[in-house]
Write a protein that holds these residues in place. Structure first.
Motif, mmCIF file in Angstrom:
data_model
loop_
_atom_site.group_PDB
_atom_site.id
_atom_site.type_symbol
_atom_site.label_atom_id
_atom_site.label_comp_id
_atom_site.label_asym_id
_atom_site.label_seq_id
_atom_site.Cartn_x
_atom_site.Cartn_y
_atom_site.Cartn_z
ATOM 1 N N PHE A 31 -31.406 14.459 10.045
ATOM 2 C CA PHE A 31 -32.669 15.191 9.970
ATOM 3 C C PHE A 31 -33.830 14.318 9.488
ATOM 4 C CE2 PHE A 31 -29.199 18.225 9.606
ATOM 5 C CZ PHE A 31 -29.490 19.078 10.654
ATOM 6 N N VAL A 32 -33.821 13.103 9.966
ATOM 7 C CA VAL A 32 -34.955 12.197 9.776
ATOM 8 C C VAL A 32 -35.508 11.885 11.161
ATOM 9 C CG1 VAL A 32 -34.064 11.219 7.629
ATOM 10 C CG2 VAL A 32 -33.428 10.183 9.829
ATOM 11 N N PRO A 33 -36.788 11.520 11.272
ATOM 12 C CA PRO A 33 -37.360 11.211 12.592
ATOM 13 C C PRO A 33 -36.636 10.041 13.254
ATOM 14 C CG PRO A 33 -39.095 11.532 10.964
ATOM 15 C CD PRO A 33 -37.807 11.481 10.208
ATOM 16 N N CYS A 34 -36.413 10.178 14.538
ATOM 17 C CA CYS A 34 -35.766 9.111 15.298
ATOM 18 C C CYS A 34 -36.704 7.912 15.385
ATOM 19 C CB CYS A 34 -35.401 9.610 16.689
ATOM 20 S SG CYS A 34 -34.623 8.365 17.742
ATOM 21 N N ASN A 46 -29.969 14.677 14.594
ATOM 22 C CA ASN A 46 -28.957 15.664 14.256
ATOM 23 C C ASN A 46 -27.726 15.560 15.145
ATOM 24 O OD1 ASN A 46 -30.183 16.541 16.599
ATOM 25 N ND2 ASN A 46 -30.240 18.696 16.000
ATOM 26 N N MET A 47 -27.532 14.401 15.760
ATOM 27 C CA MET A 47 -26.376 14.144 16.611
ATOM 28 C C MET A 47 -25.569 12.975 16.049
ATOM 29 S SD MET A 47 -26.559 16.322 19.205
ATOM 30 C CE MET A 47 -27.773 17.417 19.939
ATOM 31 N N PHE A 48 -24.256 13.031 16.266
ATOM 32 C CA PHE A 48 -23.402 11.921 15.848
ATOM 33 C C PHE A 48 -22.339 11.704 16.910
ATOM 34 C CE2 PHE A 48 -19.899 9.860 13.676
ATOM 35 C CZ PHE A 48 -20.562 8.864 12.971
ATOM 36 N N CYS A 49 -22.163 10.450 17.292
ATOM 37 C CA CYS A 49 -21.188 10.081 18.319
ATOM 38 C C CYS A 49 -19.902 9.608 17.653
ATOM 39 C CB CYS A 49 -21.764 8.986 19.221
ATOM 40 S SG CYS A 49 -20.637 8.483 20.544
ATOM 41 N N ALA A 56 -26.857 8.469 12.958
ATOM 42 C CA ALA A 56 -27.229 9.677 13.695
ATOM 43 C C ALA A 56 -28.382 9.380 14.650
ATOM 44 C CB ALA A 56 -27.615 10.785 12.718
ATOM 45 N N PHE A 57 -28.519 10.196 15.688
ATOM 46 C CA PHE A 57 -29.569 10.006 16.687
ATOM 47 C C PHE A 57 -30.061 11.371 17.134
ATOM 48 C CE2 PHE A 57 -25.397 9.821 18.642
ATOM 49 C CZ PHE A 57 -25.480 10.754 19.659
ATOM 50 N N CYS A 58 -31.152 11.393 17.877
ATOM 51 C CA CYS A 58 -31.769 12.642 18.303
ATOM 52 C C CYS A 58 -31.253 13.041 19.687
ATOM 53 C CB CYS A 58 -33.293 12.499 18.332
ATOM 54 S SG CYS A 58 -33.913 11.418 19.627
ATOM 55 N N SER A 59 -31.715 14.187 20.148
ATOM 56 C CA SER A 59 -31.239 14.701 21.437
ATOM 57 C C SER A 59 -31.731 13.860 22.610
ATOM 58 C CB SER A 59 -31.706 16.151 21.610
ATOM 59 O OG SER A 59 -33.117 16.239 21.525
ATOM 60 N N TYR A 60 -32.851 13.140 22.455
ATOM 61 C CA TYR A 60 -33.335 12.286 23.526
ATOM 62 C C TYR A 60 -32.435 11.068 23.733
ATOM 63 C CZ TYR A 60 -37.597 15.052 23.041
ATOM 64 O OH TYR A 60 -38.504 16.087 22.979
ATOM 65 N N CYS A 61 -31.688 10.693 22.703
ATOM 66 C CA CYS A 61 -30.796 9.538 22.809
ATOM 67 C C CYS A 61 -29.443 9.874 23.417
ATOM 68 C CB CYS A 61 -30.582 8.917 21.421
ATOM 69 S SG CYS A 61 -32.082 8.305 20.633
ATOM 70 N N VAL A 70 -19.573 13.823 21.171
ATOM 71 C CA VAL A 70 -20.777 13.959 20.348
ATOM 72 C C VAL A 70 -20.736 15.300 19.630
ATOM 73 C CG1 VAL A 70 -23.288 14.073 20.352
ATOM 74 C CG2 VAL A 70 -22.118 12.484 21.879
ATOM 75 N N LEU A 71 -21.051 15.273 18.342
ATOM 76 C CA LEU A 71 -21.136 16.484 17.530
ATOM 77 C C LEU A 71 -22.585 16.708 17.112
ATOM 78 C CD1 LEU A 71 -18.035 16.217 15.163
ATOM 79 C CD2 LEU A 71 -18.315 17.717 17.143
ATOM 80 N N GLN A 72 -22.984 17.972 17.093
ATOM 81 C CA GLN A 72 -24.309 18.319 16.599
ATOM 82 C C GLN A 72 -24.199 18.780 15.148
ATOM 83 O OE1 GLN A 72 -26.409 21.272 18.869
ATOM 84 N NE2 GLN A 72 -28.132 21.362 17.445
ATOM 85 N N ILE A 73 -24.968 18.177 14.283
ATOM 86 C CA ILE A 73 -24.984 18.519 12.864
ATOM 87 C C ILE A 73 -26.105 19.519 12.623
ATOM 88 C CG2 ILE A 73 -25.039 17.611 10.526
ATOM 89 C CD1 ILE A 73 -22.700 16.629 12.240
#
Length: 247
Positions: A31-34, A46-49, A56-61, A70-73
């Motif tokens: 939950f920090v800016p990409c 809010n994503m983790f591979c 962690a990375f955002c949905s655009y990545c 991939v899990l969504q936190i």
């Protein structure tokens, strides 16, 4: 032994006890800016591979993690959570208390210490002492990992061990463990030939139960009762129309 070396050994032990992606997922910064898509809307990480085990990375990545696990936190009360139906595909989360938030069952990632234990609390987390229901031992995945580091042999994140426990636990039926348990197994399966009546003859040690039809002499003969005879003579008759006497 220095604290840095001790922490490194604990991390190596954690990797040995858990999947290689679990500790990086618990320690990732969410939950920090990409850093790549900071100028876009909804670019919080809010994503983790599970395959890359990077930060962690955002949905655009997501385009860079095609065909990856991939899990969504998500967030609940300022704590990171993950949905149970997503995480239980990869690890065994038994002994960890789950919660229902927004109609979805979730599990917390890391410990949530409770400063004061309320009155009447009978069960707490074995790591952070947060109050729990009686059937659970840990409040989060991180606390379960801490319990495994303490050498509790019954704990595991492996789904293989979970399947083995379910297989062994399923070998015993309720009938074998509780012989006197009364089960409702009768139904209206013969509507034309008669009503099937469930007559329970339960002995404390044998647990014998039988179902007999209404015409069977071996059970209770529950035939329809004879309606009571209604005596019309004793019933009050309605009087006729009254006539006024002549003047």
């Amino acid at each position: 032994m220095g604290p840095m070396m001790r922490a490194q050994e604990e991390e190596e032990e954690g990797h040995y006890l858990s999947p290689p992606w679990l500790i990086p997922m618990l320690r990732a910064n969410y939950f920090v800016p990409c850093s790549i898509h900071a100028g876009s809307n909804k670019s919080e990480c809010n994503m983790f591979c599970l395959d890359c085990t990077s930060d962690a990375f955002c949905s655009y990545c997501l385009v860079n993690h095609k065909n990856h696990r991939v899990l969504q936190i998500r967030r609940s009360s300022y704590h990171n959570v993950v949905r149970v139906n997503e995480i239980q595909k990869y690890i065994d989360i038994s002994c960890v208390q789950t919660y229902i938030i927004n109609s979805a069952r979730i599990v917390f990632l890391n410990e949530r210490p409770q400063p004061r234990i309320g009155k009447g609390v009978t069960n707490t987390c074995e790591i952070c002492f947060r109050s729990l229901l009686d059937s659970y031992r840990f409040c989060s995945l991180g606390c379960k990992l801490g319990g495994m580091k303490r050498g509790i042999q019954s704990l595991t994140f492996s789904l293989k061990g979970k399947r083995e426990r379910e297989y062994l636990g399923g070998s015993e039926s309720d009938e074998a463990t509780t012989p006197t348990k009364i089960r409702k197994t009768c139904a209206f399966n013969r509507p034309m030939s008669g009503l099937l009546i469930c007559t329970v003859k339960s002995d404390y040690f044998s647990g014998d139960q039988r179902c007999t039809s209404s015409g069977d002499e071996s059970g209770f003969n529950l035939s329809p009762g004879t309606p009571p005879i209604y005596n019309h003579r004793n019933s009050s008759r309605r009087k006729g129309v009254p006539h006024r006497a002549p003047f």
